[in-house]
Motif scaffolding. Structure first.
Motif, PDB file in Angstrom:
ATOM      1  N   SER A  18      -4.984   6.617   8.017  1.00 28.80           N
ATOM      2  CA  SER A  18      -4.024   6.655   7.016  1.00 28.80           C
ATOM      3  C   SER A  18      -2.348   6.024   7.509  1.00 28.80           C
ATOM      4  CB  SER A  18      -3.739   6.573   5.842  1.00 28.80           C
ATOM      5  OG  SER A  18      -4.893   5.948   5.241  1.00 28.80           O
ATOM      6  N   GLU A  19      -2.231   6.935   8.283  1.00 29.72           N
ATOM      7  CA  GLU A  19      -0.507   7.442   8.754  1.00 29.72           C
ATOM      8  C   GLU A  19      -0.474   6.646   9.932  1.00 29.72           C
ATOM      9  OE1 GLU A  19      -0.764  11.738   9.804  1.00 29.72           O
ATOM     10  OE2 GLU A  19      -0.561  12.245   7.670  1.00 29.72           O
ATOM     11  N   LYS A  20      -1.652   6.375  10.518  1.00 33.63           N
ATOM     12  CA  LYS A  20      -2.205   5.438  12.561  1.00 33.63           C
ATOM     13  C   LYS A  20      -2.062   4.154  11.834  1.00 33.63           C
ATOM     14  CE  LYS A  20      -4.926   8.503  14.931  1.00 33.63           C
ATOM     15  NZ  LYS A  20      -6.615   8.625  15.250  1.00 33.63           N
ATOM     16  N   ALA A  21      -2.305   3.733  10.883  1.00 30.80           N
ATOM     17  CA  ALA A  21      -2.550   2.022   9.782  1.00 30.80           C
ATOM     18  C   ALA A  21      -0.982   1.756   9.917  1.00 30.80           C
ATOM     19  CB  ALA A  21      -4.103   1.874   8.927  1.00 30.80           C
ATOM     20  N   VAL A  22      -0.369   2.965   9.139  1.00 29.75           N
ATOM     21  CA  VAL A  22       1.003   2.516   8.713  1.00 29.75           C
ATOM     22  C   VAL A  22       2.118   2.923   9.943  1.00 29.75           C
ATOM     23  CG1 VAL A  22       3.515   4.389   7.651  1.00 29.75           C
ATOM     24  CG2 VAL A  22       0.968   3.722   6.691  1.00 29.75           C
ATOM     25  N   LEU A  23       1.888   3.400  11.324  1.00 31.36           N
ATOM     26  CA  LEU A  23       3.049   3.608  12.159  1.00 31.36           C
ATOM     27  C   LEU A  23       2.629   2.390  12.595  1.00 31.36           C
ATOM     28  CD1 LEU A  23       2.305   7.231  12.924  1.00 31.36           C
ATOM     29  CD2 LEU A  23       4.004   5.547  12.276  1.00 31.36           C
ATOM     30  N   GLY A  24       0.685   1.576  13.249  1.00 35.15           N
ATOM     31  CA  GLY A  24       0.422   0.518  13.924  1.00 35.15           C
ATOM     32  C   GLY A  24       1.087  -1.005  13.456  1.00 35.15           C
ATOM     33  N   SER A  25       0.849  -0.660  11.836  1.00 38.32           N
ATOM     34  CA  SER A  25       1.931  -1.619  10.804  1.00 38.32           C
ATOM     35  C   SER A  25       3.388  -2.413  11.736  1.00 38.32           C
ATOM     36  CB  SER A  25       1.335  -1.125   9.187  1.00 38.32           C
ATOM     37  OG  SER A  25      -0.096  -1.466   9.618  1.00 38.32           O
ATOM     38  N   MET A  26       4.379  -1.128  11.477  1.00 36.29           N
ATOM     39  CA  MET A  26       5.328  -1.030  11.704  1.00 36.29           C
ATOM     40  C   MET A  26       5.798  -1.468  12.979  1.00 36.29           C
ATOM     41  SD  MET A  26       6.319   2.647   9.418  1.00 36.29           S
ATOM     42  CE  MET A  26       8.023   2.614  10.936  1.00 36.29           C
ATOM     43  N   LEU A  27       4.938  -1.745  14.295  1.00 34.62           N
ATOM     44  CA  LEU A  27       4.880  -1.757  15.804  1.00 34.62           C
ATOM     45  C   LEU A  27       4.198  -3.234  16.127  1.00 34.62           C
ATOM     46  CD1 LEU A  27       3.297   0.454  17.158  1.00 34.62           C
ATOM     47  CD2 LEU A  27       5.637   0.238  17.491  1.00 34.62           C
ATOM     48  N   LEU A  28       3.915  -3.519  15.075  1.00 29.89           N
ATOM     49  CA  LEU A  28       2.994  -4.731  15.145  1.00 29.89           C
ATOM     50  C   LEU A  28       4.015  -5.582  13.798  1.00 29.89           C
ATOM     51  CD1 LEU A  28      -0.478  -4.782  14.339  1.00 29.89           C
ATOM     52  CD2 LEU A  28       0.521  -5.246  16.163  1.00 29.89           C
ATOM     53  N   ASP A  29       5.290  -5.240  13.213  1.00 30.70           N
ATOM     54  CA  ASP A  29       5.131  -6.324  12.008  1.00 30.70           C
ATOM     55  C   ASP A  29       6.791  -5.835  11.716  1.00 30.70           C
ATOM     56  OD1 ASP A  29       6.608  -8.100  10.329  1.00 30.70           O
ATOM     57  OD2 ASP A  29       4.535  -8.082   9.360  1.00 30.70           O
ATOM     58  N   GLY A  30       7.790  -6.457  11.924  1.00 31.57           N
ATOM     59  CA  GLY A  30       9.450  -5.316  11.560  1.00 31.57           C
ATOM     60  C   GLY A  30       9.279  -5.310   9.931  1.00 31.57           C
ATOM     61  N   THR A  31       9.154  -6.442   9.191  1.00 31.61           N
ATOM     62  CA  THR A  31       9.276  -6.345   7.923  1.00 31.61           C
ATOM     63  C   THR A  31       8.961  -5.141   7.266  1.00 31.61           C
ATOM     64  OG1 THR A  31       7.129  -7.734   7.412  1.00 31.61           O
ATOM     65  CG2 THR A  31       9.660  -8.746   7.411  1.00 31.61           C
ATOM     66  N   ALA A  32       7.536  -4.190   8.193  1.00 33.14           N
ATOM     67  CA  ALA A  32       6.623  -3.371   7.695  1.00 33.14           C
ATOM     68  C   ALA A  32       7.394  -2.368   7.644  1.00 33.14           C
ATOM     69  CB  ALA A  32       5.181  -2.712   8.209  1.00 33.14           C
ATOM     70  N   ILE A  33       7.812  -2.337   8.602  1.00 32.12           N
ATOM     71  CA  ILE A  33       9.426  -1.182   9.059  1.00 32.12           C
ATOM     72  C   ILE A  33      10.202  -0.921   7.503  1.00 32.12           C
ATOM     73  CG2 ILE A  33      11.272   0.013  10.198  1.00 32.12           C
ATOM     74  CD1 ILE A  33      10.026  -1.188  12.024  1.00 32.12           C
ATOM     75  N   ALA A  34      10.864  -1.569   6.907  1.00 35.10           N
ATOM     76  CA  ALA A  34      11.620  -1.846   5.833  1.00 35.10           C
ATOM     77  C   ALA A  34      10.899  -1.273   4.897  1.00 35.10           C
ATOM     78  CB  ALA A  34      12.490  -3.038   5.735  1.00 35.10           C
ATOM     79  N   ALA A  35       9.654  -1.896   4.786  1.00 35.73           N
ATOM     80  CA  ALA A  35       9.212  -1.525   3.467  1.00 35.73           C
ATOM     81  C   ALA A  35       8.827  -0.609   3.542  1.00 35.73           C
ATOM     82  CB  ALA A  35       7.664  -2.567   3.489  1.00 35.73           C
ATOM     83  N   ALA A  36       7.906   0.132   4.402  1.00 38.57           N
ATOM     84  CA  ALA A  36       7.627   1.506   4.850  1.00 38.57           C
ATOM     85  C   ALA A  36       8.969   2.891   3.989  1.00 38.57           C
ATOM     86  CB  ALA A  36       7.054   1.628   6.190  1.00 38.57           C
ATOM     87  N   SER A  37       9.936   2.482   5.071  1.00 41.62           N
ATOM     88  CA  SER A  37      11.036   3.134   4.611  1.00 41.62           C
ATOM     89  C   SER A  37      11.191   2.827   3.396  1.00 41.62           C
ATOM     90  CB  SER A  37      12.341   2.557   5.485  1.00 41.62           C
ATOM     91  OG  SER A  37      13.047   1.078   4.514  1.00 41.62           O
ATOM     92  N   GLU A  38      11.481   2.163   2.776  1.00 42.68           N
ATOM     93  CA  GLU A  38      11.496   2.668   1.238  1.00 42.68           C
ATOM     94  C   GLU A  38      10.612   3.987   0.237  1.00 42.68           C
ATOM     95  OE1 GLU A  38      11.328  -1.094  -1.258  1.00 42.68           O
ATOM     96  OE2 GLU A  38      12.425  -2.333   0.247  1.00 42.68           O
ATOM     97  N   TYR A  39       9.722   3.841   0.792  1.00 41.04           N
ATOM     98  CA  TYR A  39       8.202   5.003   0.487  1.00 41.04           C
ATOM     99  C   TYR A  39       8.077   6.304   1.098  1.00 41.04           C
ATOM    100  CZ  TYR A  39       7.596   0.626  -2.208  1.00 41.04           C
ATOM    101  OH  TYR A  39       7.410  -1.044  -3.178  1.00 41.04           O
ATOM    102  N   ILE A  40       8.011   6.530   1.742  1.00 40.39           N
ATOM    103  CA  ILE A  40       7.598   7.172   3.139  1.00 40.39           C
ATOM    104  C   ILE A  40       9.067   7.716   3.408  1.00 40.39           C
ATOM    105  CG2 ILE A  40       5.148   7.079   2.815  1.00 40.39           C
ATOM    106  CD1 ILE A  40       5.442   5.525   5.053  1.00 40.39           C
ATOM    107  N   SER A  41       8.750   8.526   4.184  1.00 39.96           N
ATOM    108  CA  SER A  41       9.721   9.456   5.205  1.00 39.96           C
ATOM    109  C   SER A  41       8.687   9.920   6.228  1.00 39.96           C
ATOM    110  CB  SER A  41      10.814  10.386   4.509  1.00 39.96           C
ATOM    111  OG  SER A  41      10.249  11.964   4.194  1.00 39.96           O
ATOM    112  N   GLY A  42       9.659  10.320   7.517  1.00 38.93           N
ATOM    113  CA  GLY A  42       8.754  11.368   8.428  1.00 38.93           C
ATOM    114  C   GLY A  42       7.619  12.883   7.816  1.00 38.93           C
ATOM    115  N   ASN A  43       8.570  13.670   6.903  1.00 37.71           N
ATOM    116  CA  ASN A  43       8.416  14.482   6.605  1.00 37.71           C
ATOM    117  C   ASN A  43       7.278  14.590   5.731  1.00 37.71           C
ATOM    118  OD1 ASN A  43      10.593  15.741   7.254  1.00 37.71           O
ATOM    119  ND2 ASN A  43      11.723  15.746   5.407  1.00 37.71           N
TER     120      ASN A  43
END
Length: 79
Positions: A18-43
């Motif tokens: 799941s962690e790899k999938a999140v990072l991969g999604s963020m690389l493939l789609d810029g909108t995934a970056i904004a979406a992920a940042s609303e719910y998770i952090s590096g910690n």
């Protein structure tokens, strides 16, 4: 045996896939970056290196720089 049981119970639930999938999604789609940042952090990442990658992607995104494999790799090398 009881000591082994205690060690197992202290490990937080996690999913490396799941962690790899999140990072991969963020690389493939810029909108995934904004979406992920609303719910998770590096910690939130179990694997410390994935948390570092996530935080670096967020740095690039917040600076308005492209978040792709090349810029990410360059930034990680400077850290």
């Amino acid at each position: 045996m009881a000591e082994e049981d205690n060690v197992i119970k202290r490990i937080m639930p996690h999913s490396i896939e799941s962690e790899k999938a999140v990072l991969g999604s963020m690389l493939l789609d810029g909108t995934a970056i904004a979406a992920a940042s609303e719910y998770i952090s590096g910690n939130d990442f179990y694997q410390k290196q994935y948390g570092i990658i996530f935080d670096t992607m967020m740095e690039l995104y917040n600076e308005g720089r492209p978040v792709d494999a090349v810029t990410l790799q360059e930034r990680l090398r400077t850290k």
